[in-house]
Design a protein around this motif. Structure first.
Motif, short mmCIF file in Angstrom:
data_model
loop_
_atom_site.label_atom_id
_atom_site.label_comp_id
_atom_site.label_asym_id
_atom_site.label_seq_id
_atom_site.Cartn_x
_atom_site.Cartn_y
_atom_site.Cartn_z
N SER A 160 -14.35 -2.89 17.18
CA SER A 160 -13.65 -3.27 15.94
C SER A 160 -12.59 -2.24 15.57
CB SER A 160 -14.64 -3.42 14.79
OG SER A 160 -15.37 -4.61 14.90
N VAL A 161 -12.93 -0.96 15.67
CA VAL A 161 -11.98 0.10 15.32
C VAL A 161 -10.76 0.05 16.22
CG1 VAL A 161 -11.62 2.60 15.28
CG2 VAL A 161 -13.71 1.63 14.31
N VAL A 162 -10.99 -0.13 17.52
CA VAL A 162 -9.88 -0.18 18.48
C VAL A 162 -8.99 -1.39 18.21
CG1 VAL A 162 -9.27 -0.48 20.91
CG2 VAL A 162 -11.10 1.10 20.27
N ILE A 163 -9.62 -2.55 18.02
CA ILE A 163 -8.86 -3.79 17.78
C ILE A 163 -8.02 -3.70 16.51
CG2 ILE A 163 -9.10 -6.23 17.14
CD1 ILE A 163 -11.53 -6.36 19.01
N LEU A 164 -8.64 -3.26 15.42
CA LEU A 164 -7.92 -3.18 14.15
C LEU A 164 -6.83 -2.11 14.19
CD1 LEU A 164 -10.86 -3.56 11.58
CD2 LEU A 164 -9.24 -5.29 12.34
N SER A 165 -7.10 -1.00 14.87
CA SER A 165 -6.11 0.08 14.97
C SER A 165 -4.86 -0.39 15.70
CB SER A 165 -6.72 1.30 15.67
OG SER A 165 -7.77 1.87 14.92
N ILE A 166 -5.05 -1.02 16.86
CA ILE A 166 -3.90 -1.50 17.64
C ILE A 166 -3.14 -2.58 16.87
CG2 ILE A 166 -3.22 -2.75 19.73
CD1 ILE A 166 -5.49 -1.33 21.20
N THR A 167 -3.88 -3.47 16.20
CA THR A 167 -3.24 -4.57 15.46
C THR A 167 -2.36 -4.05 14.34
OG1 THR A 167 -5.07 -6.08 15.94
CG2 THR A 167 -3.67 -6.62 14.05
N TYR A 168 -2.93 -3.27 13.43
CA TYR A 168 -2.16 -2.80 12.29
C TYR A 168 -1.14 -1.74 12.69
CZ TYR A 168 -5.17 -5.53 9.27
OH TYR A 168 -5.82 -6.58 8.68
N GLY A 169 -1.44 -1.02 13.77
CA GLY A 169 -0.45 -0.07 14.29
C GLY A 169 0.78 -0.78 14.83
N ALA A 170 0.57 -1.87 15.58
CA ALA A 170 1.69 -2.62 16.15
C ALA A 170 2.55 -3.25 15.05
CB ALA A 170 1.16 -3.70 17.09
N LEU A 171 1.90 -3.83 14.04
CA LEU A 171 2.65 -4.43 12.93
C LEU A 171 3.41 -3.37 12.14
CD1 LEU A 171 -0.01 -7.01 11.69
CD2 LEU A 171 2.10 -7.51 12.92
N THR A 172 2.79 -2.21 11.97
CA THR A 172 3.45 -1.11 11.26
C THR A 172 4.69 -0.63 12.01
OG1 THR A 172 1.37 -0.34 10.28
CG2 THR A 172 3.16 1.24 10.39
#
Length: 375
Positions: A350-362
């Motif tokens: 979950s941490v990896v998925i959410l980090s990559i997701t919100y990092g990419a959008l940011t």
């Protein structure tokens, strides 16, 4: 601190950017003789729906009666009129100020039942912040962070919460089973010829719904979850499709950078919230940041699934349309739901998925802003 604030402001910019790309306001002001389906930025129901109503949007307002079921997903929902049958909701913030003729199932960041709210059936609620001030004539099963019960519960109750508050107007007429992070709590005069029992075994429910309880044990819960996930993906995809389609460009060469930015968000925002809440002048900002953060975590897998679907479309050069991507994202959501139920490993995933997701959008928003400055 500056980086944390930048990431938070960027997340708000993503929301604002997505809202400018929608279809506009939908107003239902004529009686609908059959089942009705609508998706848009804002939906307002001002006429009777003779069948079921399925809606998805940023802001949802129901001001007239629904003779069948209500299924809704979106950012915010105001339910101000009678619903004759079941209600199933996956919404960031829900306010219920009316009567529901049967069961209510709600997933969300914040759920509020006002003094006028009446639930004739069972209430199942999973949310960060739950306030129940109305009447529930069926069974109560709620899991949340902050839980306030200040209404009437006629049947058996199961309450799981990090912080549970029992108001002076609360009345429980059947047995109460509960778990609270600080142990046993006082119910005072709220128990009417019944008893409340602290159950340490409910602690697991406070952290996650296990695969056993959420999947194998009850097929109906899986059906409800898939339906809620589909509606959630539908509304996020409709509102932010341009943001998703552009965010995957260059993602392949920026996995670590995206992960790093997202990790700063996941760790930094809670720290920012703590700091702002310690300052009187910063309390409103802290509360707003808390709501946004909870919302982003609750719907994080939906957002990640859409981003992943767009990445595969971009990588494989596929000509997938809106509905194809929506269904593919639903498949990814179900897969992630299964993976994240694995003890310990699921938390890491979950941490990896959410980090990559919100990092990419940011990163995409930052890049867009830099381009606008240059131009």
């Amino acid at each position: 601190m500056k980086t944390i604030i930048t990431l938070f402001v960027t997340l708000c910019s993503i929301v604002s950017f997505g809202q400018t790309e929608n279809e506009g306001v939908i107003i239902i002001d004529k009686i609908q003789q059959d089942d009705t389906y609508r998706a848009g930025e804002s939906i307002k129901v001002n006429a009777v729906i003779q069948g079921d109503l399925v809606i998805a949007g940023g802001k949802l307002i129901v001001n007239d009666s629904i003779i069948g079921d209500l299924t809704a997903a979106g950012g915010e929902l105001f339910l101000n009129s009678y619903i004759a049958d079941d209600v199933r909701i996956a919404v960031g913030r829900t306010t219920i100020d009316s009567e529901i003729g049967d069961d209510l199932v709600v997933f969300g960041g914040e759920v509020i039942l006002t003094e006028n709210a009446i639930i004739q059936g069972n209430l199942n609620c999973f949310a960060g912040n739950i306030k129940i001030n109305g009447k529930v004539f069926g069974k109560l099963d709620i899991k949340g962070g902050d839980v306030l019960i200040n209404g009437t519960i006629r049947e058996a109750s199961k309450i799981v919460g990090e912080d549970i508050t029992i108001g002076s107007n609360a009345k429980f007429y059947k047995d109460v089973e509960y778990w609270h992070s600080d142990g046993e709590i006082e119910f005072n005069n709220t128990l009417v010829n019944t008893q409340a029992q602290f159950n340490e075994n409910l602690k697991e429910d406070a952290t996650q719904l296990s695969l056993t309880t959420f999947g194998t044990k009850s097929l109906s819960l899986w059906v409800k979850y898939i339906l809620s996930a589909f509606l959630g993906i539908l509304v996020f995809h409709a509102l932010f499709k341009h943001a998703f389609s552009t965010a995957v460009e260059g993602l392949e060469n920026n996995w670590l950078k995206s992960f790093g930015f997202g990790l700063v968000y996941l760790i930094g925002i809670p720290l920012l919230i703590v700091v702002t809440l310690l300052m009187i002048i910063g309390i409103p900002i802290g509360l707003f940041a808390t709501a946004i953060f909870i919302f982003s975590l609750f719907f994080g897998h939906f957002v990640a699934s859409i981003l992943l679907a767009y990445y595969f479309k971009y990588k494989k050069n596929k000509n997938w349309g809106f509905w194809s991507i929506t269904l593919i994202a639903l498949g990814f959501t179900i897969l992630m739901r299964l993976l994240t139920t694995i003890p310990y490993v699921g938390i890491v995933i979950s941490v990896v998925i959410l980090s990559i997701t919100y990092g990419a959008l940011t990163l995409k928003v930052i890049h867009t802003k830099k381009q606008r400055v240059v131009n």
